[in-house]
Scaffold this active site. Structure first.
Site, mmCIF file in Angstrom:
data_model
loop_
_atom_site.group_PDB
_atom_site.id
_atom_site.type_symbol
_atom_site.label_atom_id
_atom_site.label_comp_id
_atom_site.label_asym_id
_atom_site.label_seq_id
_atom_site.Cartn_x
_atom_site.Cartn_y
_atom_site.Cartn_z
ATOM 1 N N ASP A 244 -12.489 -43.809 7.007
ATOM 2 C CA ASP A 244 -12.131 -44.080 8.361
ATOM 3 C C ASP A 244 -13.395 -43.831 9.289
ATOM 4 O O ASP A 244 -14.576 -43.166 8.660
ATOM 5 C CB ASP A 244 -11.038 -43.511 8.969
ATOM 6 C CG ASP A 244 -10.806 -42.256 8.480
ATOM 7 O OD1 ASP A 244 -11.959 -41.223 8.327
ATOM 8 O OD2 ASP A 244 -9.873 -41.469 8.658
ATOM 9 N N ASP B 284 -13.267 -39.682 3.312
ATOM 10 C CA ASP B 284 -12.024 -40.762 3.778
ATOM 11 C C ASP B 284 -12.589 -41.899 4.491
ATOM 12 O O ASP B 284 -13.834 -41.956 5.265
ATOM 13 C CB ASP B 284 -11.181 -40.130 4.844
ATOM 14 C CG ASP B 284 -10.479 -38.739 4.275
ATOM 15 O OD1 ASP B 284 -10.341 -38.682 3.001
ATOM 16 O OD2 ASP B 284 -9.846 -37.968 4.808
ATOM 17 N N TYR C 178 -3.607 -43.252 1.485
ATOM 18 C CA TYR C 178 -4.301 -42.542 2.623
ATOM 19 C C TYR C 178 -3.496 -42.557 3.714
ATOM 20 O O TYR C 178 -3.015 -43.982 4.256
ATOM 21 C CB TYR C 178 -5.448 -43.245 2.893
ATOM 22 C CG TYR C 178 -6.345 -42.569 4.038
ATOM 23 C CD1 TYR C 178 -6.722 -41.066 3.593
ATOM 24 C CD2 TYR C 178 -6.945 -43.100 4.808
ATOM 25 C CE1 TYR C 178 -7.830 -40.468 4.538
ATOM 26 C CE2 TYR C 178 -7.702 -42.440 5.919
ATOM 27 C CZ TYR C 178 -7.960 -40.974 5.640
ATOM 28 O OH TYR C 178 -8.638 -40.406 6.518
ATOM 29 N N GLU D 249 -14.065 -35.059 0.850
ATOM 30 C CA GLU D 249 -13.737 -34.477 2.137
ATOM 31 C C GLU D 249 -12.737 -33.200 1.819
ATOM 32 O O GLU D 249 -12.906 -32.358 2.567
ATOM 33 C CB GLU D 249 -12.781 -35.560 2.921
ATOM 34 C CG GLU D 249 -12.804 -35.081 4.485
ATOM 35 C CD GLU D 249 -12.407 -36.278 5.576
ATOM 36 O OE1 GLU D 249 -11.597 -36.049 6.394
ATOM 37 O OE2 GLU D 249 -12.979 -37.181 5.128
#
Length: 618
Positions: free
Chosen positions: A113, A111, A325, A10
């Site tokens: 999520d 990431d 994170y 990312e």
């Protein structure tokens, strides 16, 4: 240029760290369309790692619908938004296409999520366009450390389409509702007074932004409408074995004469009899493990660092391997997290003495009640001294956020503080007066976590039945006080309660309101401007659902059902577009009334700006 494995991260710092941990030999840095890429070999194969810049695509309407003055806003309800490449990421898309065109396997290390899943799909769309044969694998990790990275690449998983569909559906709803009502607000003003708004300015509505504004405005209106009332309190001072102690009457008085009557009764007595003398040991428990919102709230309360700045700093600390994170809703340490190993790492940093002491003890971590199933709570991943950290980041706030994360983690593994809670109640002519105190017996976790240290107020030792000399008695006149403006910390708590935004975006919705001029942050309090109040007023009259926090809460719950598979994106889009369409019709029926209220607020704001700049408006 043949590439066996392409890694897509990312951010550049994560791509660089992945290359450093996976490389078997040297790493070569090459620029592809100006974007840094990291080339290395692993198991005799050619690998390349590239970091993006977050989302590389946005939802937007086709070009012909982006002409505000020639397209009636309600037409956007029936339009189908499309994914378009963001202008500031064109070089990244070109680099992805170039590298992906010859890659056999693509590791999507975005990431872990829902937003990361959506960005992963954006990368897939780009690469599949040039290389339909590429094999895609998803790698998930919660800390940019060597062990976490190697373990993630040794056990890749598959993409989660439900997560991505949820994000893209949310993007469509936010774009559609935001565009319709932003255009409606702006055009309603321009149709009445073309000069009310500066050229290029607009009045914005956002499905998250505006309910947040509403929370701020409603609290401010409570303050403004508050009518203070006088009341009276009664106090006595007694002599407890040579220590002067003030006690307060258990009730308050609305009438001064009534208070004075009781005062006369009390003054007629020379002594007060102790009826309760409690000195009870109790425990102050350490905090639960740290999630995103609590990090932002505590940084605001303890360090006076704004939520957006806190998360920006935390993400940088994560990307450089100092903390895990930071976007997480979990407050329970998973059994797979080796807490003693984390402590061992901290023995090399600023907090080494405390970490070593904990290693010599039996550890029982605290636990909260939430688990997002994706990431552990935020914890430190590298021990470091203040001097070492500031040598790299050169900004004191980075140390303060890192220090808060470390101290919070250590506190969750520490024993509770032991205190003595004290209470003395005396009787004077059937009227009771009381005083409460607290003494810290054993600091426990407060040694490392002074932010929660309570104020000590130690009461003298007395026993029930003791009679204490009354030194003096008096009445005080007071006024009820209005509720305070919402603090950022309290606003974040309410946003979580109503489900406005995600742990990753809540601070952005606050920031958007500030830059739009809808409210200001002063002394950690959120204070709405006249324009912010006007926006809430007109929307409240024409479409209260749009500003109601529960409207967004219902939307988020429906979006979650997409991930579970019980609702389709089309179901959710139909439901909420339909509701918004009805609100729009009510809005248009009162368009002129809306415009006049907004124009009045705009002129008031312009007048204030002019006064501050000595008549010069910019």
């Amino acid at each position: 240029m043949i590439i066996d494995s392409l890694v897509v991260a990312e951010k550049d710092s994560v791509a660089r760290a992945i290359a450093r941990y996976l490389a078997q030999g040297s790493i070569s840095v090459r620029r592809v369309y100006g974007v840094k890429t990291y080339w290395f070999t692993r198991n005799g194969k050619q690998w390349v790692s590239i970091g993006l810049k977050g989302h590389i695509m946005n939802m937007d309407f086709p070009e012909e619908l982006n002409k505000w003055h020639s397209v009636e806003p309600s037409k956007l309800f029936d339009a189908e938004p499309i994914l378009v490449i963001r202008e500031d990421t064109i070089s990244y898309v070109r680099a992805l296409s170039r590298l992906g065109s010859s890659a056999s396997t693509v590791y999507l290390a975005l990431d872990a999520d829902s937003e990361g899943e959506a960005i992963a799909y954006e990368a897939v769309f780009v690469i599949r366009n040039v290389n339909p044969r590429a094999v895609f694998k998803r790698v998930l990790f919660s800390a940019v450390t060597k062990n976490d990275i190697i373990e993630a690449f040794n056990s890749p998983t598959n993409l989660n389409p439900g997560l991505a569909r949820r994000v893209f559906t949310r993007m469509i709803l936010d774009l559609t509702l935001g565009a319709v009502f932003t255009r409606a607000l702006t055009l309603s003003v321009e149709n009445v007074d073309r000069n009310a708004l500066a050229r290029g300015s607009f009045l914005s509505y956002g499905p998250c932004q505006t309910p947040v504004l509403n929370l701020v405005v409603q609290r401010a209106l409570e303050r403004e409408n508050f009518k203070p009332e006088k009341y009276y309190t009664l106090h006595i001072m007694v002599d407890a074995g040579g220590t002067k102690l003030t006690l307060n009457h258990d009730g308050t008085f609305k009438d001064r004469q009534e208070a004075e009557k009781v005062l006369g009764l009390v003054k007629s007595r020379a002594r007060a009899k102790v009826v309760i003398a409690n000195y009870k040991e109790d425990f102050l428990d350490p905090p639960a493990p740290l999630d995103t919102i609590e990090l932002e709230r505590r940084a605001s309360r303890f360090l006076n660092i704004r939520p957006k700045a806190t998360l920006d700093i935390a993400e940088e600390l994560y990307r450089h391997g100092y903390i895990s994170y930071p976007r997480t809703e979990t407050t329970i340490y998973p059994p797979t997290l080796n807490l003693r190993q984390v402590l061992l790492e901290l023995t090399h940093g600023e907090h080494s003495d405390y970490a070593k002491a904990l290693l010599g003890m039996s550890i029982k971590p605290t636990r909260g009640d939430s688990n997002d199933g994706a990431h552990p709570p935020i914890y430190p991943t590298r021990g470091v001294t203040k001097q070492e950290l500031l040598k790299y980041f050169k900004n004191e706030r980075y140390w303060r956020i890192y220090d808060l994360v470390v101290r919070h983690f250590l506190a969750t593994l520490s024993p509770p503080a032991r205190v003595e809670k004290q209470k003395i109640v005396v009787d004077v002519s059937s009227h009771r007066f009381s005083a409460e105190g607290l003494r810290i017996i054993d600091e426990g976790y407060l040694t490392i976590y002074p932010f929660e240290r309570p104020s000590e107020k130690v009461l003298p030792r007395v026993r029930a039945g003791d009679e204490l000399s009354i030194v003096k008695a008096w009445v005080e006149e007071r006024e009820t006080e209005p509720p305070p403006y919402l603090s950022e910390s309290e606003l974040l708590r309410l946003m979580r309660k109503y489900g406005i935004g995600t742990d990753a975006t809540m601070q952005d919705h606050i920031h958007t309101n500030v830059i739009r001029g809808y409210f200001k942050i002063r002394n950690r309090q959120c204070i709405p401007t006249p324009l912010g109040k006007a926006v809430i007023s007109v929307l409240g009259k024409t479409g209260n659902e749009l500003i109601d926090p529960w409207f967004r809460s219902r939307m988020e719950k429906a979006l979650m059902e997409i991930t579970k598979g019980s609702l389709s994106p089309d179901d959710v889009l139909f439901t909420f577009k339909n509701e918004a369409r009805k609100i729009y019709e009510k809005f248009m029926n009162r368009q002129r009334e809306v415009a006049m209220e907004l124009i009045k607020a705009l002129k008031e704001a312009l007048s204030k700006t002019s006064r501050r700049t000595g008549g010069k408006t910019t």
